[in-house]
Design an enzyme around this catalytic site. Structure first.
Site, short mmCIF file in Angstrom:
data_model
loop_
_atom_site.label_atom_id
_atom_site.label_comp_id
_atom_site.label_asym_id
_atom_site.label_seq_id
_atom_site.Cartn_x
_atom_site.Cartn_y
_atom_site.Cartn_z
N LYS A 30 0.84 -1.21 0.00
CA LYS A 30 0.00 0.00 0.00
C LYS A 30 0.87 1.26 0.00
CE LYS A 30 -1.62 1.79 3.91
NZ LYS A 30 -1.39 3.22 4.23
N ASN A 31 1.88 1.28 0.87
CA ASN A 31 2.67 2.51 1.03
C ASN A 31 3.68 2.73 -0.08
OD1 ASN A 31 1.13 3.11 3.18
ND2 ASN A 31 2.64 2.50 4.73
N ARG A 88 -4.84 11.07 4.04
CA ARG A 88 -3.83 12.13 4.07
C ARG A 88 -2.82 11.99 2.95
NH1 ARG A 88 -3.38 13.95 8.49
NH2 ARG A 88 -1.35 14.82 8.11
N CYS A 148 -5.18 13.42 12.69
CA CYS A 148 -5.43 12.02 12.34
C CYS A 148 -5.45 11.24 13.64
CB CYS A 148 -4.31 11.57 11.41
SG CYS A 148 -3.97 9.83 11.39
N ARG A 169 0.33 15.08 12.62
CA ARG A 169 0.87 14.83 11.27
C ARG A 169 0.86 16.07 10.37
NH1 ARG A 169 -1.32 9.08 9.23
NH2 ARG A 169 0.54 9.18 7.96
N PRO A 170 1.57 17.13 10.73
CA PRO A 170 1.63 18.32 9.87
C PRO A 170 2.40 18.02 8.58
CG PRO A 170 3.22 18.47 11.67
CD PRO A 170 2.43 17.22 11.90
N ILE A 171 2.36 18.94 7.59
CA ILE A 171 3.13 18.78 6.35
C ILE A 171 4.14 19.92 6.18
CG2 ILE A 171 1.39 17.37 5.16
CD1 ILE A 171 0.57 19.96 3.65
N ASP A 172 4.57 20.51 7.30
CA ASP A 172 5.49 21.66 7.23
C ASP A 172 6.78 21.32 6.49
OD1 ASP A 172 7.51 21.19 10.02
OD2 ASP A 172 5.73 19.97 9.62
N GLN A 173 7.26 20.09 6.63
CA GLN A 173 8.53 19.73 5.97
C GLN A 173 8.35 19.64 4.44
OE1 GLN A 173 11.50 19.23 7.90
NE2 GLN A 173 10.11 20.22 9.34
N ASP A 196 4.58 1.02 11.96
CA ASP A 196 3.40 0.35 11.42
C ASP A 196 3.30 -1.11 11.85
OD1 ASP A 196 3.45 2.10 8.19
OD2 ASP A 196 2.90 2.73 10.21
N ILE A 204 7.51 7.68 16.82
CA ILE A 204 7.18 8.34 15.55
C ILE A 204 5.88 9.14 15.65
CG2 ILE A 204 6.79 8.00 13.07
CD1 ILE A 204 9.61 7.19 13.92
N ARG A 220 -8.43 -0.49 4.41
CA ARG A 220 -7.53 0.51 3.83
C ARG A 220 -6.16 -0.06 3.52
NH1 ARG A 220 -7.65 6.19 6.76
NH2 ARG A 220 -6.32 6.56 4.93
C1 EPZ Z 1 4.13 7.20 6.10
O1 EPZ Z 1 3.35 8.28 6.61
C2 EPZ Z 1 3.21 5.98 6.05
N1 EPZ Z 1 2.09 6.28 5.19
C3 EPZ Z 1 2.71 5.66 7.45
O2 EPZ Z 1 1.95 4.45 7.37
C4 EPZ Z 1 3.91 5.39 8.35
O3 EPZ Z 1 3.46 5.19 9.67
C5 EPZ Z 1 4.86 6.61 8.33
O4 EPZ Z 1 5.25 6.91 6.98
C6 EPZ Z 1 6.12 6.37 9.13
O5 EPZ Z 1 6.78 5.23 8.69
C7 EPZ Z 1 2.24 6.13 3.84
O6 EPZ Z 1 3.28 5.77 3.33
C8 EPZ Z 1 1.04 6.42 3.00
P1 EPZ Z 1 6.17 10.73 8.04
P2 EPZ Z 1 3.88 9.80 6.55
O7 EPZ Z 1 6.07 11.95 7.20
O8 EPZ Z 1 4.64 10.00 5.30
C9 EPZ Z 1 6.18 14.13 11.45
C10 EPZ Z 1 0.13 3.00 7.71
O9 EPZ Z 1 -0.27 2.46 8.75
N2 EPZ Z 1 6.16 15.09 10.32
O10 EPZ Z 1 7.38 9.89 7.91
O11 EPZ Z 1 2.73 10.68 6.83
C11 EPZ Z 1 4.89 13.32 11.54
O12 EPZ Z 1 3.89 14.02 12.24
C12 EPZ Z 1 0.56 4.48 7.71
O13 EPZ Z 1 0.24 2.40 6.63
C13 EPZ Z 1 6.16 16.46 10.59
O14 EPZ Z 1 6.19 16.87 11.75
O15 EPZ Z 1 4.87 9.80 7.81
C14 EPZ Z 1 5.34 12.06 12.24
O16 EPZ Z 1 5.35 12.27 13.61
C15 EPZ Z 1 0.22 5.18 8.99
N3 EPZ Z 1 6.12 17.32 9.55
C16 EPZ Z 1 6.75 11.88 11.70
O17 EPZ Z 1 7.18 13.14 11.19
C17 EPZ Z 1 6.08 16.90 8.23
O18 EPZ Z 1 6.03 17.73 7.31
C18 EPZ Z 1 6.87 10.83 10.59
O19 EPZ Z 1 5.95 11.15 9.58
C19 EPZ Z 1 6.08 15.52 7.98
C20 EPZ Z 1 6.12 14.62 9.04
#
Ligand code: EPZ
Length: 421
Positions: free
Chosen positions: A22-23, A93, A117, A122-126, A305, A327, A397
């Protein structure tokens, strides 16, 4: 709404086919937006998230055909709205991952800001910081973010954390920027590597994917391709735990063992036997499980996960285990449901202390998110009597017809449609 009913106690035996990830599928569907023609993916899992992404792509102007073999033709996007609407982003998301390819190929994207969520803010600031560094103008209004740029320019970007989605989104934008981009503290997940492989096949110039420094030399054009999606390490890990906790013996066909070292190490620590065999990963459950301590980390550390699923194993082990989630700030929603089934778990902040040797007895439990629902299925497999899991739309999902596949290896599990929520 569907529910799943399990009568526990069966030892699982036989072969289970691991399906596409999926991911990996979700960002790859977005990557098709970068191509100058159709892209075809094979081994695509039949999941509601993949369906939601198809809906989003059609809304952008793509032609989408098929499911296990999926063809996405992005030529209609040029004249489309380049917008990901609130209704779809709030459902999934990962919809925000269309921003990078739209910005890279068309210089514009408008995306609903994802709200909170179940598992964290889970912000997207990065993601946005990366686009800004590439020269994009960012504008926020009415719950949407707009990113715009005539032509992106290569830059050096250092992420505050190894974000999977941020790395993927910015990598896609940078693949069509002018000049070279360097991503530092990039995510190293296999799904990031898979995206780099696909972009490379489309004509992108990317080096270092899988390490924490990725270099992308922008190109003027990318082509459509044909690609088979890699198997799902999280699905394989979930089934491996099912074998370990039921004293079973499963051969997980096409399990990507080389992406699962941290999970396999913990299974072996708990006493399970894990053997890489021709065709897949064989997992044999022990007579008695040993306790494990784990801390979730970005890849190649222990995947968040798999945390909920591994917690079920820890509740059955002889002795105390400690699980630390680093995480996501709210990823212990499954704990109260496991305690309803008979587990003994104490949570303090991001640390869960688990007293083992739980004797699960079946009951009605509620799924709260994707991996929490997988952990309730695992607990149901070992519970005495009947376990009824509600809100299984969470499960759909990320797991394709899990009940049918588990039934094939001996589980007493059924889905009922149209049950009370
Ligand atoms: C991906 O989510 C996966 N989703 C998640 O799987 C997985 O848990 C996660 O990576 C970590 O491995 C998909 O691939 C679709 P991140 P993602 O950006 O990309 C913080 C599942 O169960 N962060 O690596 O959203 C964030 O809040 C799902 O299949 C910021 O602060 O994860 C988190 O605490 C759930 N700002 C951490 O970083 C940002 O701009 C890691 O998030 C981006 C992230």
């Amino acid at each position: 709404m569907d529910k799943i009913v399990i009568h526990g106690g069966a030892r699982l035996k036989g072969e289970l086919q691991v399906l596409g990830a999926k991911n990996a599928a979700l960002p790859l569907q977005c990557a098709a937006l970068l191509g100058d023609g159709p892209t075809t993916y094979r081994h695509v899992p039949r999941l509601s998230d993949v369906q939601t992404m198809n809906e989003l792509l059609v809304g952008l102007g793509c032609a989408v055909e098929g499911d296990r073999t999926l063809t996405i033709d992005p030529t209609g996007v040029q004249d489309g709205p380049k917008e990901a609407p609130y209704e779809l982003v709030k459902t999934m998301r990962a919809s925000v991952t269309v921003m990078g390819p739209l910005l890279g190929r068309h210089g514009f994207a408008r995306v609903s800001l994802p709200g909170g969520c179940a598992i964290g803010a889970r912000p997207i600031d990065q993601h946005l910081r990366g686009f800004e560094a590439l020269g994009a103008k960012i504008r926020m209004s009415h719950g949407y973010v707009e990113v715009k740029a005539k032509r992106l320019k290569g830059a050096r970007i250092n992420f505050d954390m190894a974000t999977v989605g941020g790395t993927q989104n910015v990598m896609m934008a940078a693949s069509m920027a002018k000049g070279t981009t360097v991503l530092e503290n990039a995510a190293r997940e296999p799904e990031v590597q898979e995206l780099a492989v696909v972009l490379g096949k489309m004509g992108a110039k990317i080096a270092g994917a899988g390490s924490s420094t990725i270099e992308i030399e922008g190109v003027d054009n990318l082509q459509g391709i044909d690609h088979a999606i890699l198997p799902d390490r999280i699905e394989a890990g979930t089934f491996a735990i099912a074998a370990a906790i039921t004293g079973g013996d499963l051969l997980l066909l096409d399990a990507p063992s080389s992406h699962m070292h941290a999970v396999i190490a913990k299974l072996e620590e708990a006493g399970a036997e894990c053997r890489v065999e021709p065709g897949g990963l064989r997992v044999i459950g022990p007579d008695e499980l040993a306790p494990i301590d784990l801390v979730t980390r970005p890849h190649p550390g222990f995947p968040t996960d798999m945390q909920a699923q591994m917690m079920v194993l820890a509740t059955l082990a002889r002795g105390q285990s400690v699980i630390t989630e680093t995480i996501f700030e709210n990823r212990f929603m499954h704990v109260p449901e496991l305690c309803r089934l008979g587990a003994d778990i104490h949570v303090n902040g991001n640390v869960a202390v688990i007293r083992g040797k739980a004797r699960y007895t079946g009951s009605i439990v509620m799924a709260t998110d994707l991996r929490a629902s997988a952990c309730l299925v695992l607990a149901g497999l070992v519970a005495e009597g009947k376990t009824e899991i509600r809100r299984v739309y969470h499960l759909d999902r990320g797991y394709e017809t899990i009940e049918k596949r588990l039934r094939k290896v001996g589980a007493k599990i059924r889905r009922y449609h149209g049950a009370p929520s």
